[in-house]
Design a protein around this motif. Structure first.
Motif, short mmCIF file in Angstrom:
data_model
loop_
_atom_site.label_atom_id
_atom_site.label_comp_id
_atom_site.label_asym_id
_atom_site.label_seq_id
_atom_site.Cartn_x
_atom_site.Cartn_y
_atom_site.Cartn_z
N ALA B 271 28.71 -12.87 -2.09
CA ALA B 271 29.85 -12.24 -1.43
C ALA B 271 30.65 -11.56 -2.52
CB ALA B 271 30.68 -13.29 -0.70
N ASN B 272 31.01 -10.32 -2.28
CA ASN B 272 31.68 -9.54 -3.33
C ASN B 272 33.13 -9.28 -2.99
OD1 ASN B 272 29.11 -9.40 -4.40
ND2 ASN B 272 28.69 -7.47 -3.32
N THR B 273 33.90 -9.04 -4.00
CA THR B 273 35.30 -8.69 -3.76
C THR B 273 35.34 -7.33 -3.07
OG1 THR B 273 35.42 -7.63 -5.91
CG2 THR B 273 36.13 -9.93 -5.78
N GLY B 274 36.35 -7.15 -2.30
CA GLY B 274 36.52 -5.87 -1.64
C GLY B 274 35.43 -5.53 -0.66
N GLU B 275 34.90 -6.56 -0.04
CA GLU B 275 33.80 -6.30 0.87
C GLU B 275 33.85 -7.28 2.03
OE1 GLU B 275 29.25 -6.03 -0.17
OE2 GLU B 275 29.89 -8.08 0.15
N ILE B 276 33.53 -6.78 3.19
CA ILE B 276 33.40 -7.70 4.32
C ILE B 276 31.92 -7.92 4.56
CG2 ILE B 276 33.78 -8.06 6.78
CD1 ILE B 276 36.34 -6.50 6.59
N LEU B 277 31.52 -9.17 4.41
CA LEU B 277 30.12 -9.50 4.66
C LEU B 277 30.04 -10.04 6.09
CD1 LEU B 277 27.19 -10.00 3.58
CD2 LEU B 277 27.95 -12.31 3.05
N GLY B 278 29.39 -9.29 6.95
CA GLY B 278 29.25 -9.77 8.33
C GLY B 278 28.11 -10.76 8.42
N ASP B 457 28.50 -4.60 17.91
CA ASP B 457 29.15 -3.31 17.74
C ASP B 457 30.27 -3.40 16.72
OD1 ASP B 457 27.63 -1.84 19.59
OD2 ASP B 457 28.68 -2.88 21.22
N VAL B 458 31.05 -4.48 16.86
CA VAL B 458 32.16 -4.66 15.94
C VAL B 458 31.65 -4.91 14.53
CG1 VAL B 458 34.07 -6.18 15.33
CG2 VAL B 458 33.76 -5.44 17.69
N LEU B 459 30.64 -5.75 14.42
CA LEU B 459 30.09 -6.05 13.09
C LEU B 459 29.65 -4.76 12.40
CD1 LEU B 459 27.90 -9.25 13.50
CD2 LEU B 459 29.85 -8.93 11.99
N LEU B 460 29.01 -3.89 13.17
CA LEU B 460 28.50 -2.65 12.59
C LEU B 460 29.64 -1.76 12.11
CD1 LEU B 460 25.60 -1.81 15.03
CD2 LEU B 460 25.44 -2.34 12.59
N GLU B 461 30.77 -1.83 12.79
CA GLU B 461 31.87 -0.95 12.42
C GLU B 461 32.75 -1.54 11.33
OE1 GLU B 461 34.46 1.16 15.22
OE2 GLU B 461 33.05 0.46 16.74
N LEU B 462 32.83 -2.89 11.33
CA LEU B 462 33.81 -3.55 10.46
C LEU B 462 33.22 -3.91 9.11
CD1 LEU B 462 36.62 -5.02 10.30
CD2 LEU B 462 35.43 -7.05 11.11
N ALA B 463 32.00 -4.42 9.11
CA ALA B 463 31.46 -5.02 7.88
C ALA B 463 30.90 -3.96 6.95
CB ALA B 463 30.38 -6.02 8.25
N ASP B 464 30.76 -4.36 5.68
CA ASP B 464 30.10 -3.49 4.73
C ASP B 464 28.61 -3.82 4.66
OD1 ASP B 464 32.42 -2.01 3.42
OD2 ASP B 464 33.05 -4.10 3.39
N ARG B 465 28.34 -5.13 4.60
CA ARG B 465 26.96 -5.57 4.65
C ARG B 465 26.83 -6.62 5.75
NH1 ARG B 465 24.96 -8.29 -0.28
NH2 ARG B 465 27.11 -9.04 -0.39
N ILE B 466 25.66 -6.75 6.28
CA ILE B 466 25.47 -7.75 7.33
C ILE B 466 24.33 -8.68 6.96
CG2 ILE B 466 24.91 -8.17 9.76
CD1 ILE B 466 26.16 -5.49 10.40
N LEU B 467 24.65 -9.97 6.98
CA LEU B 467 23.64 -10.99 6.74
C LEU B 467 23.17 -11.48 8.10
CD1 LEU B 467 22.76 -13.41 4.48
CD2 LEU B 467 24.37 -14.63 5.86
N VAL B 468 21.89 -11.43 8.33
CA VAL B 468 21.39 -11.87 9.64
C VAL B 468 20.70 -13.22 9.50
CG1 VAL B 468 20.05 -11.24 11.66
CG2 VAL B 468 21.00 -9.46 10.21
N LEU B 469 21.17 -14.17 10.29
CA LEU B 469 20.58 -15.50 10.28
C LEU B 469 19.62 -15.62 11.46
CD1 LEU B 469 23.59 -17.87 9.56
CD2 LEU B 469 21.67 -17.40 8.04
#
Ligand SMILES: Nc1ncnc2c1ncn2[C@@H]1O[C@H](COP(=O)(O)OP(=O)(O)OP(=O)(O)O)[C@@H](O)[C@H]1O
Ligand SMILES: [Mg+2]
Lengths: 327, 502
Positions: B271-278, B457-469
């Motif tokens: 997880a990085n600073t300045g980033e939203i990890l979805g 939809d929100v994840l795609l718009e809000l996050a910078d990267r997305i981790l899929v479990l």
């Protein structure tokens, strides 16, 4: 061996008293009401139960019949217990007062009333209330046939007891069936778990709470009466009764709210309470014996909470008042 | 329902509301948190009594004094906070209050199974409710209403905890019931659901009735404006942070639960600073365990979680207590499923609840009241919490407003890592966007944000990267700016997919 048999037999005698107290409180708590007034209720049961038999005998004299006296004592105690818990129900269910505070108040009130009635009888009869030996014997009589009582070991343990013990066992079994097999038992448990859910499902929560608490109080009160007419020998004895109600409350927890457990649970508690008389060790002070039941209750609590089984928990809404529009 | 008014003490929850639903239609009831939707419906189901107003059915006035009366009028309701007895089985819950159903559990079980089969639900009638997941419980609620039968059906946020697949099934059931001529009211904050399933939409705002529109003649933007009373923008701004640095390194994290089932297996990510990890995934794929393990609440079997501070020093978090982890600056705004049970004290006001987090800052035995008070005021204003004051017990707030207090408090701690799960569950559109904005604000301050969400939809718009479990394992990590919903959907159900390092 002999010692064990006498210990168990004596445990049953005192345990019967506890069993009524506990069964009544289980019924009450299943509806979500924590009635801490059991101590007071059992006092009242003892005093009024004795009064029932005593004034009956006074009225009819030597013609008094044992069975009638038993029924009257039972009734008087039951009604007194119902009345006391009706006050509690009205305060907590309708007026929504705090259950702990109300229960404690009832405890104090009930011991007072019991004392008063007991003393009143004593003084108005010139210093001593006692039933005739004939009635005393019928209260204390073992009701099982002789040949059963005569069986070694099993006889004294199972068949040498008063009618009150067998009634209590039947009551425990009936309560068990009621909780697990009947519709109304299911509803009652639902009310104790979550009044809001039961209410939304269309169950009359107020009625269930009232009935369970009042009848529960009546059953508890019988315990006090049984103590007076068996262990105390039909004489008003407030000292022996003190603390019994609290023990019953602890026993409810020990039994994890199951009536069937109350049967053996109360015999164990009863045996623990009189152990100091039978197996006294010279260096152990009496008081240490008397805390045994409470220590055991704490241990049971620790174990059940460690096992963390959801089925062994108290009714979820225990001690919480319900008001439909509150959330 | 005509001229319905209801107040709780100083709160006027419903103010002369005229509301109607027709036979054979699905009506969506919309409104911000605390606008009085639940209150209005509770009067229909007999939980509350209106102070004023009348309820008519087919032109005849009816009186609903208790839930039993409501049942007799064929009104069934699924409540916002589900009403089930935890220690009973599903089937036992169904027959509560039904005096005319035989107590033969085998017969009841069979009927429950039959309903499940007909509508495509999956529940085991003899399963105890406490063993069920939240979405299973919700399913039981739905089946319960079907079991009891109702002509007028009210659903208060039934989809808040359902997976998309379950929602589809529910909507199919609702459409069938509509065909049968039943009247259905559904409350939801998800506008896409409103557009999908409803025929008409009624809108409440601050206890007042605003109006009703045909669904086919409106759109989400118009509905939102109607709800809020002024125009709001439904776009999420996603600025880039200039100088992202690694803040948290998770490696080979494996967790096993009490029963020995592997909940997380070999999970690694940064997880990085300045980033939203979805974090995306079907519910129950290990999201909850992941966040709890990172904050020291869940036992970890293997793996490491390393925290890198600004000076480049590394701290291992595994093996530390939650309090120690918190002190290193990892904040967790975990919004539990049971809001009042786990996160807040119901009988205390907002200020008191703020203090639960800050009492350690006081000196000696005395509490500092000023800061929590200021914080409570700030949350009240920023998230527009509907409450008479910061001292008002939070238990009495509406479901969504309770949530606002919780989320607001967690974000306000200003941690260097912020973990959130389901932060907007049950929140109205307007507040949801406020939360998104706040999260983005935190990100731009250099916070590493981990956001577990349900809405792709929100994840795609809000996050910078997305981790899929997927089933407790990392199915992939993708760049939210370039990926598609389909790709993520595939990764949620099948392990695999391409790995992109953002
Ligand atoms: N039992 C109650 N006691 C006190 N206040 C209440 C009670 N029920 C509701 N209220 C108040 O009435 C208002 C409306 O609440 P309601 O639950 O109807 O909102 P809602 O529209 O369902 O919101 P949400 O979308 O958050 O569920 C709120 O301000 C709430 O605090
Ligand atoms: Mg609501």
């Amino acid at each position: 061996m002999n010692l064990l048999v006498t210990l168990i037999t004596a445990g049953v005698t005192f345990g019967t008293v506890l069993m009524y107290g506990t069964l009544g409180e289980i019924l009450t708590e299943k509806s979500g009401n924590l009635n801490l007034g059991v101590e007071g209720i059992m006092y009242m049961g003892g005093a009024f139960g004795l009064a029932g038999a005593f004034y009956y005998e006074k009225a009819v004299g030597a013609a008094a019949s044992g069975p009638v006296a038993i029924v009257l004592a039972l009734l008087a105690a039951f009604v007194a217990g119902c009345a006391a818990s009706a006050i509690y129900s009205f305060l907590t269910i309708t007026l929504r007062t705090n259950q702990n505070v109300t229960g404690l108040a009832l405890s104090i009130f009930g011991t007072g009333v019991g004392q008063f009635v007991g003393e009143f009888m004593r003084l108005s009869e010139g210093g001593y209330v006692a039933l005739s030996n004939h009635l005393k014997d019928s209260f204390a009589a073992a009701i099982m046939p002789d040949f059963l009582q005569g069986i070694p070991v099993i006889g004294p343990i199972l068949f040498s007891h008063t009618v009150f013990f067998y009634m209590a066992v039947v009551l425990a079994v009936l309560m068990h069936l009621y909780f697990t097999r009947t519709r109304s038992g299911l509803y009652l448990r639902a009310v104790g778990e979550s009044p809001a859910t039961s209410d939304a499902a269309g169950i009359n929560t107020t009625r269930y709470k009232y009935l369970a608490t009042i009848i529960g109080g009546g059953i508890s009160a019988i315990g006090g009466m049984v103590y007076i007419v068996t262990t105390a020998g039909c004489v008003w004895n407030h000292e022996g009764l003190s603390g019994v109600g609290w023990l019953a409350v602890a026993l409810v927890i020990f039994c994890i709210w199951r009536p069937l457990n109350a049967i053996w649970g109360s015999v164990i508690f009863g045996a623990m309470m009189i152990m100091y008389l039978r197996v006294s060790l010279p260096f152990m002070p009496q008081q240490l014996y008397k805390i045994l039941p409470y220590v055991v209750t704490v241990i049971v609590l620790i174990f059940t909470s460690m096992r963390n089984s959801r089925d062994k928990q108290p009714p979820a809404s225990l001690g919480v008042n319900y008001f439909r529009e509150e959330r | 329902m005509l001229g319905i008014t209801k107040s709780f003490g100083q709160v006027l929850a419903n103010d002369h509301i005229d509301f109607s639903v027709r036979w054979g239609e699905i009506l969506a009831l919309l409104g911000e948190n605390g606008s009085g939707k639940t209150t209005l419906m509770n009067m229909l189901s007999g939980i509350y009594q209106p102070d004023e107003g009348r309820i008519l059915e087919d032109g005849q006035e009816i009186y609903i004094r208790s839930p039993k009366d409501a049942y007799e009028h064929g009104i069934g309701m699924i409540h916002q906070h589900y009403k089930l007895i935890e220690v009973f089985t599903a089937a036992q819950n169904m027959i509560l209050g039904l005096d005319d159903v035989k107590m033969d559990m085998r017969q009841v079980d069979a009927r429950v199974r039959e309903i499940c089969e007909r509508y495509g639900f999956e529940i085991d009638p003899s399963m105890k409710v406490y063993d069920m997941s939240v979405s299973q419980k919700q399913t039981v609620e739905i089946v319960k209403v079907l079991f009891r039968g109702a002509n007028i059906l009210v659903l208060d946020e039934p989809t808040a905890v359902l997976t998309p697949q379950e929602t589809v099934k529910l909507f199919k059931v609702l459409r069938n019931m509509k065909e049968d001529g039943k009247a259905i009211v559904i409350i939801t904050h998800k506008l896409n659901e409103v557009m999908e399933v409803s025929d008409r939409v009624s809108v409440l705002r601050k206890g007042q009735y605003i109006g009703t529109v045909e669904t086919s003649r409106t759109n989400p933007q118009a509905l939102t404006d109607m709800m809020v009373g002024h125009a709001v923008s439904l776009n999420i701004d996603r600025p880039r942070y200039d100088n992202p640095q690694t803040r948290l390194v998770v490696e080979g994290l494996t967790c096993v639960d009490e029963e020995g089932i592997t909940r997380l297996e070999d999970v690694s990510f940064t997880a990085n600073t300045g980033e939203i990890l979805g974090v995306a995934g079907i519910s129950g794929s290990g999201q909850k365990e992941l966040l709890e393990a990172m904050t020291g609440l869940y036992p970890v079997k293997a793996g490491s979680v390393r925290f890198l501070n600004d000076k480049g020093e590394e701290v291992e978090l595994i093996g530390k207590t939650p309090m120690q982890i918190r002190r290193t600056g990892v904040g967790m705004a975990f919004v539990p499923e049971d809001r009042l049970g786990m996160g807040l004290v119901g009988s205390m006001g907002m200020t008191g609840n703020m203090m639960l987090r800050s009492w350690r800052n006081g000196r000696g035995a005395l509490l500092k009241r000023k800061d929590p008070q200021a914080l409570a005021d700030r949350i009240l204003e920023e998230l527009e919490v509907v409450t008479p004051g910061t001292e008002y017990p939070v238990r009495r707030l509406s479901g969504g407003n309770v949530q606002k207090v919780l989320v607001g408090r967690e974000i306000a701690i200003q941690p260097s890592v912020l973990l959130t799960a389901y932060a907007v569950r049950g929140l109205d559109i307007n507040t949801s966007y406020t939360i998104y904005r706040l999260l983005t604000e935190q990100k731009m301050k250099g916070v590493a944000v981990v956001y577990v969400g349900e809405d792709l939809d929100v994840l795609l718009e809000l996050a910078d990267r997305i981790l899929v479990l997927c089933g407790g394992r990392v199915s992939g990590i993708v760049d939210a700016r370039t990926t598609t919903k389909e790709e993520i959907g595939l990764m949620m159900t099948h392990l695999g997919g391409k790995e992109v390092n953002g």
